[in-house]
Design a protein around this motif. Structure first.
Motif, PDB file in Angstrom:
ATOM      1  N   LEU A 125       0.811  -1.214   0.000  1.00  0.00           N
ATOM      2  CA  LEU A 125       0.000   0.000   0.000  1.00  0.00           C
ATOM      3  C   LEU A 125       0.846   1.266   0.000  1.00  0.00           C
ATOM      4  CD1 LEU A 125      -2.712  -1.099   2.595  1.00  0.00           C
ATOM      5  CD2 LEU A 125      -3.025  -0.841   0.141  1.00  0.00           C
ATOM      6  N   VAL A 126       2.112   1.142   0.381  1.00  0.00           N
ATOM      7  CA  VAL A 126       3.018   2.295   0.399  1.00  0.00           C
ATOM      8  C   VAL A 126       3.668   2.387  -0.978  1.00  0.00           C
ATOM      9  CG1 VAL A 126       4.937   3.406   1.571  1.00  0.00           C
ATOM     10  CG2 VAL A 126       3.421   1.898   2.844  1.00  0.00           C
ATOM     11  N   SER A 127       2.965   2.947  -1.930  1.00  0.00           N
ATOM     12  CA  SER A 127       3.466   3.054  -3.301  1.00  0.00           C
ATOM     13  C   SER A 127       2.768   4.220  -3.986  1.00  0.00           C
ATOM     14  CB  SER A 127       3.215   1.765  -4.077  1.00  0.00           C
ATOM     15  OG  SER A 127       1.824   1.507  -4.202  1.00  0.00           O
ATOM     16  N   VAL A 128       3.375   4.687  -5.060  1.00  0.00           N
ATOM     17  CA  VAL A 128       2.804   5.806  -5.813  1.00  0.00           C
ATOM     18  C   VAL A 128       1.462   5.426  -6.441  1.00  0.00           C
ATOM     19  CG1 VAL A 128       3.165   7.345  -7.779  1.00  0.00           C
ATOM     20  CG2 VAL A 128       5.054   6.857  -6.219  1.00  0.00           C
ATOM     21  N   PRO A 129       1.318   4.254  -7.101  1.00  0.00           N
ATOM     22  CA  PRO A 129       0.003   3.923  -7.662  1.00  0.00           C
ATOM     23  C   PRO A 129      -1.103   3.847  -6.619  1.00  0.00           C
ATOM     24  CG  PRO A 129       1.700   2.507  -8.590  1.00  0.00           C
ATOM     25  CD  PRO A 129       2.335   3.242  -7.467  1.00  0.00           C
TER      26      PRO A 129
END
Length: 572
Positions: A125-129
């Motif tokens: 969940l810790v991502s740019v998308p």
């Protein structure tokens, strides 16, 4: 309980999801250290994600700003459904999936399956998308608030968070399952056929959708949106609209549907994830090929027989020298490496999907105001354009061809293999698999269109664009190579590498498209004469471009071999 020094032993804290998140951030920071191009790619990806997020936010918020409840339901159901579908399919065919934390590295740690899955899920969940999707779907919160008040906005916010969890779970479950499946060569061909069939159905589905739009009215589309809203694709996104329309009873049911779907996806992911960590069992039997060496053959015969066994049947024509050895090695890698097989499957999917979508999309429909829209019928020019697109998409697979090797490329550097020879061998080995697929695409499209006379145009456009793409990709692969994670997941990408892959792919596609323009212009200007001239000229154009690209890029490779090895070596 006391420790070695007599004092109380330090209590071991249980591992939780926040430890995985912190570990991912730490690994990302270490990967960016001293890598300016990675930082630039990551920043570019952040800005691109914010642009898409802002666009999606305003599109989903527009029905609320315009006070249109009907459009709000359709935007929530169809927009949310497309978002989930994108998270399912795009990682398989284009972007890959961020796997900064490789699950295989946790195989020897005493972690339960639940801890590992929840931790990796939280880290994903810790991502740019994920952040971009959260911002974009925030438009549904605004729409629900404007139409139904604060309670509807709060419910919509819960639905948006649940929808994001659904997207991430679906993406990871799908890529992990395909990664496990593609490791088995027994089901590799079946996977390719199934994906190709599904892709081929998208073209006829487009025609059906256009025909349905021609006959449909807004009430019918609203009914379809309500049906989609009760599926996992639309359930989390429509709960706020349900509250605004007075159907609060539907909220717990739809949230339950979403929760059950997320649970099923996480369970599916955990099963395939455990298989990926353990590794595929390789109980296959080894059969000797090349015949037995007789006693009278001597040492030379034994060496010749052993060398012959290293050459796959598909490249039995190759010379027994450095060029032939490189071609044989690359052919084996393309046949056995799961990451490379995934790219071959993508080529098969695109090769079927693009021509069907372009050449069978001729349909028209009109609006109530008397305006009529139509997609063009198939023509030699349109066929040529679609074939150019297939050829360039096939060739851009080599835009990061050295990244597949990783640290193993050091053997080529130490051996001092000339760059021109290296690139020609890689092009030849890749073409052993791709050219038959392109031939099947051309023949199948000619039969389906009922235009066998156009086979020459198709073949010429395919060969020209494919050869030009090999030349462009040769330069891109030498100058813009990046490392791939050492993992069993063929769709995995390091943090920031997904953006790099997108930019390099786009650069290769644009360069190849420009180089292939003469084929399209010739198809438009020469008429029937081009039906006969296209095959020889396309072959000469493509072969000449590929050889020239290998010649020029080979000199660059000779000068940059150490830097290239550093770029493709994964950083631990």
């Amino acid at each position: 309980m006391t420790g070695a020094g007599g004092g109380p032993a330090e209590r071991v804290r249980p591992v939780s999801a926040r430890h995985f998140v912190r570990l991912k951030l730490r690994v990302m920071g270490n990967n960016f250290r001293g890598q300016g191009w990675r930082i630039a790619m990551f920043v570019g990806g952040v800005f691109a994600g914010l642009w898409f997020a802002a666009t999606g936010f305003f599109l989903l918020a527009a029905p609320g700003l315009a006070d249109e409840p009907t459009y709000a339901l359709m935007a929530a159901a169809f927009g949310g459904g497309l978002l989930v579908l994108g998270w399912l399919l795009l990682p398989l065919v284009f972007f890959g999936v961020d796997e900064t934390l490789d699950p295989a590295r946790f195989a020897l740690l005493p972690l339960s399956r639940r801890t590992l899955v929840t931790g990796l899920f939280a880290a994903a969940l810790v991502s740019v998308p994920a952040v971009a999707a959260l911002i974009a779907t925030g438009g549904l919160v605004l729409t629900s608030g404007l139409l139904g008040g604060a309670v509807a906005a709060l419910v919509a916010a819960v639905g948006v968070v649940a929808g994001l969890l659904l997207c991430v779970a679906a993406s990871r479950a799908m890529t992990s399952a395909f990664a496990t499946m593609l490791r088995s060569r027994r089901v590799r061909d079946l996977a390719a056929v199934l994906l190709a069939v599904l892709a081929a159905l998208l073209g006829p589905l487009q025609i059906v959708v256009l025909a349905a739009v021609q006959q449909a009215d807004w009430d019918r589309l609203t009914g379809v949106a309500r049906v989609v809203g009760w599926t996992p694709f639309g359930a989390p996104w429509t709960v706020g609209i349900d509250v605004a329309e007075g159907r609060a009873w539907a909220v717990p049911v739809k949230l339950l549907i979403t929760a059950l779907t997320i649970g099923a996806l996480l369970w599916w992911w955990s099963r395939s994830l455990e298989s990926a960590m353990v590794g595929a069992a390789g109980g296959g039997r080894i059969r000797a090929r090349g015949g037995e060496v007789k006693a009278g053959d001597g040492a030379a015969g034994a060496v010749s027989g052993a060398v012959g066994q290293l050459f796959p049947k598909a490249v039995g024509w190759a010379r027994r020298d450095r060029f032939g050895a490189l071609v044989a090695r690359e052919c084996r890698y393309w046949w056995r490496d799961a990451r490379r097989r995934a790219n071959l499957i993508t080529i098969a999917v695109v090769g079927i999907f693009v021509p069907v979508m372009v050449n069978f999309g001729g349909a028209s429909f009109s609006t109530g105001e008397g305006m009529e829209f139509a997609t063009p019928d198939s023509s030699p020019v349109l066929v040529s354009i679609s074939m150019v697109f297939v050829g360039l998409l096939a060739s851009v697979t080599l835009a990061n061809q050295f990244g597949f090797d990783g640290s193993a490329y050091a053997a080529n550097v130490v051996a001092g293999i000339p760059g021109r020879l290296e690139l020609r061998a890689r092009m030849a080995a890749f073409s052993v698999y791709v050219l038959p697929m392109l031939a099947v695409v051309a023949v199948a499209l000619g039969v389906l269109l009922g235009r066998p006379a156009w086979l020459g145009v198709m073949a010429g456009s395919l060969l020209a664009s494919y050869g030009a793409g090999l030349a462009i990709s040769a330069f891109v692969s030498v100058l813009g190579a990046y490392s791939l994670p050492e993992t069993s997941n063929p769709f995995a990408m390091n943090s920031g590498a997904g953006v790099a892959k997108s930019f390099l792919t786009l650069l290769s596609m644009l360069g190849t498209a420009v180089a292939s323009v003469p084929m399209v212009v010739a198809a438009a200007l020469l008429g029937d004469a081009w039906l006969w001239l296209a095959p020889p000229l396309g072959l000469a154009y493509g072969l000449g471009a590929a050889l020239l690209g290998a010649y020029l890029a080979g000199d660059v490779l000779d000068r940059r071999a150490p830097e290239l090895l550093t770029a493709v070596t994964p950083r631990r």
